[in-house]
Design an enzyme around this catalytic site. Structure first.
Site, PDB file in Angstrom:
ATOM      1  N   TYR A 113     -13.044 -23.263  -4.133  1.00 38.70           N
ATOM      2  CA  TYR A 113     -12.825 -24.738  -3.854  1.00 38.70           C
ATOM      3  C   TYR A 113     -14.953 -24.902  -2.593  1.00 38.70           C
ATOM      4  O   TYR A 113     -16.022 -24.733  -3.368  1.00 38.70           O
ATOM      5  CB  TYR A 113     -12.012 -25.262  -3.465  1.00 38.70           C
ATOM      6  CG  TYR A 113     -12.019 -26.424  -2.552  1.00 38.70           C
ATOM      7  CD1 TYR A 113     -11.797 -27.444  -4.309  1.00 38.70           C
ATOM      8  CD2 TYR A 113     -11.182 -26.924  -2.060  1.00 38.70           C
ATOM      9  CE1 TYR A 113     -11.362 -28.913  -4.274  1.00 38.70           C
ATOM     10  CE2 TYR A 113     -10.834 -28.391  -1.643  1.00 38.70           C
ATOM     11  CZ  TYR A 113     -11.295 -29.559  -3.197  1.00 38.70           C
ATOM     12  OH  TYR A 113     -11.036 -30.592  -3.235  1.00 38.70           O
ATOM     13  N   LYS A 168       4.911 -28.876 -27.642  1.00 37.51           N
ATOM     14  CA  LYS A 168       4.162 -28.154 -28.540  1.00 37.51           C
ATOM     15  C   LYS A 168       3.192 -27.841 -27.214  1.00 37.51           C
ATOM     16  O   LYS A 168       2.457 -26.980 -27.560  1.00 37.51           O
ATOM     17  CB  LYS A 168       3.238 -29.725 -29.035  1.00 37.51           C
ATOM     18  CG  LYS A 168       2.724 -30.116 -29.829  1.00 37.51           C
ATOM     19  CD  LYS A 168       3.001 -30.331 -31.132  1.00 37.51           C
ATOM     20  CE  LYS A 168       2.010 -30.293 -32.031  1.00 37.51           C
ATOM     21  NZ  LYS A 168       2.462 -30.137 -33.622  1.00 37.51           N
TER      22      LYS A 168
END
Ligand SMILES: NC(=O)c1ccc[n+]([C@@H]2O[C@H](COP(=O)([O-])OP(=O)(O)OC[C@H]3O[C@@H](n4cnc5c(N)ncnc54)[C@H](O)[C@@H]3O)[C@@H](O)[C@H]2O)c1
Length: 460
Positions: A113, A168
């Site tokens: 970060y 899915k």
């Protein structure tokens, strides 16, 4: 008669007397009620009672209640709790995001970060193509639905579609290592869907459209393909078409016929049927006759929308008119992606010798496969309880693996046909027979073979 299966699996926690016959009494009662018992666990034992978990498959929610009632009727037995195992695995959803990097200390934080990440952002701002190298775009697909045509359930909306889209996404990860994320849109407006997908596209390396109703799905896919520089693939159309074309190649090998001589009837001219016809046409069959709810598609039918007009112009060489049964006479192949129980064995008897029947309507096929087998040489369905299951899982994970690996900017019919051939080729000559024209969905060779074929086709 429906068969008990894991989709309706329950665990019933009962208190029973601690007698020697308790196990036999409980399993006997459940078995007489039609349960298929898969586990029997004593979870507590006391001098005056035992507590038992009986896990069993039922064939419906009502059947699960009948099994529970049969247990409760036994003398001295009381049911404490019934858990539906399918609901249990859905608690809190089926997928999660995990960090690929360690965040143990200030050093890690500074690179993953700020301040370090700013250098990555600057690099991408300077060269946007680097997003495919330095971000999740490299391996991430959006599974986009508007909830308008979900499984066999119809227009149930975006929230109800979410468990299906999560499933899915889980399949993408399991079979091809693709990170897929469900995007269930609270709109069924074509323009809003197109604009929304366009706006979220920067994050993704591909868009998998899912369970969007025809004919809206055709325009949404075509427009997004023009707008975006990543592949857009409507699985209900092209995933089905890939598997059907691959399976048909093998079925024709089994009966010793050539595609060029085959007369093919495709019943259903919606999302799946239209894509199957368009892909099959590339294989040069003798003729294809499309049939929908209003009968055989031909140019003089007064009710043709743009999709049906295209089909009328590109199929039905002999301009046949009439019903499905008229089309079936002398046909070598029937492919159904339409509706349940449309014809019986007598109609299959009118087809050519060594007929091939793919009855894919889910959950109930166009013809009972046992009826079809009376006259057909090869029979396939969409169901897992019969041989030759035509299942999109054979296609979509490998297709997107290949597209992402090739950093493809679009998808072509050449890639779809390469995927179909790759699936067919997994069934080598020694294993090929009338009951084995497609590999199992758990065959670990399938996704890598499809991915390689698609990546090769993408490279040129
Ligand atoms: N097994 C698989 O791999 C697989 C894949 C895709 C679709 N399917 C099944 O195929 C069916 C259709 O799916 P879709 O997404 O294309 O749906 P869709 O709604 O887009 O299209 C349905 C088509 O069937 C036609 N139809 C309906 N009733 C008919 C009848 N009585 N006679 C002839 N034609 C009729 C409609 O006119 C339409 O053309 C569904 O049952 C679906 O589950 C199976």
């Amino acid at each position: 008669m429906p068969v008990p299966g894991p989709g309706y699996s329950i665990t019933v926690r009962v208190e029973a007397p601690p007698s020697a016959s308790a196990a036999g009494d409980l399993t006997g009662a459940a078995g007489r009620a039609g349960a298929v018992i898969t586990a029997f666990d004593v979870v507590e034992s006391h001098s005056d009672r035992i507590v038992v978990d009986i896990t069993a498959n039922a064939h419906s929610s009502d059947h699960a209640e009948e099994i529970t009632a049969a247990l409760e009727e036994l003398p001295g037995v009381s049911v404490r709790k019934v858990s539906d195992r399918t609901f249990l695995i859905h608690l809190g959803g089926k997928i999660e995001i995990a960090s690929k990097v360690q965040l143990r200390n200030r050093d890690d934080l500074s690179r993953a970060y700020t301040p370090g990440v700013a250098r990555i952002s600057q690099a991408i701002a300077k060269n946007p193509a680097d997003a495919r190298r330095l971000t999740i775009k490299r391996n991430t697909v959006a599974v986009v639905t508007d909830g308008s045509a979900v499984l066999g359930l119809g227009n149930i909306g975006p929230s109800a579609a979410l468990p299906v889209m999560e499933g899915k996404a889980a399949l993408f990860k399991k079979f091809a290592g693709v990170d897929a994320w469900p995007i269930c849109l609270d709109t069924q407006d074509t323009e809003e869907i197109i604009r929304t997908v366009q706006l979220i596209a920067p994050v993704y390396g591909g868009i998998n459209l899912e369970d969007i109703a025809a004919p809206r799905c055709f325009e949404i896919e075509a427009r997004l393909r023009e707008l975006l520089d990543i592949p857009v693939f409507h699985d209900d159309q092209h995933g089905t078409a890939i598997v059907v074309v691959g399976a048909l190649r093998n079925a024709l090998r089994v009966v010793g016929k050539d595609m060029a001589d085959a007369k093919i009837v495709v019943c259903g001219a919606g999302a799946a049927g239209s894509a199957i016809i368009r892909l099959l046409l590339q294989k040069g069959p003798r003729d294809i006759i499309a049939v929908d709810v209003n009968g055989i598609v031909h140019p003089d039918r007064g009710d043709l929308d743009p999709n049906l007009t295209w089909l009328a112009q590109n199929t039905n060489r002999d301009l046949v008119t009439g019903k499905l049964t008229d089309a079936l006479a002398d046909a070598d192949v029937f492919i159904g992606v339409s509706a349940p129980n449309l014809f019986g064995a007598e109609a299959v008897a009118t087809m050519a010798k060594d007929a091939i029947v793919f009855a894919l309507a889910n959950p109930d096929p166009e013809i009972d496969p046992l009826e079809a087998q009376k006259h057909a040489a090869v029979v396939a369905t969409g169901r897992s309880d019969y041989p030759n299951q035509i299942n999109n899982v054979l296609a979509f994970p490998g297709v997107f693996r290949g597209l992402l690996d090739a950093q493809a900017r679009g998808i072509t019919d050449t890639m779809l046909l390469a995927a179909a051939d790759a699936i067919a080729d997994v069934v080598d000559g020694d294993r090929l027979n009338a009951s084995f024209i497609v590999p199992s969905v758990f065959d670990s060779a399938v996704a890598p073979a499809v991915a390689e074929a698609v990546a090769r086709a993408a490279a040129g």
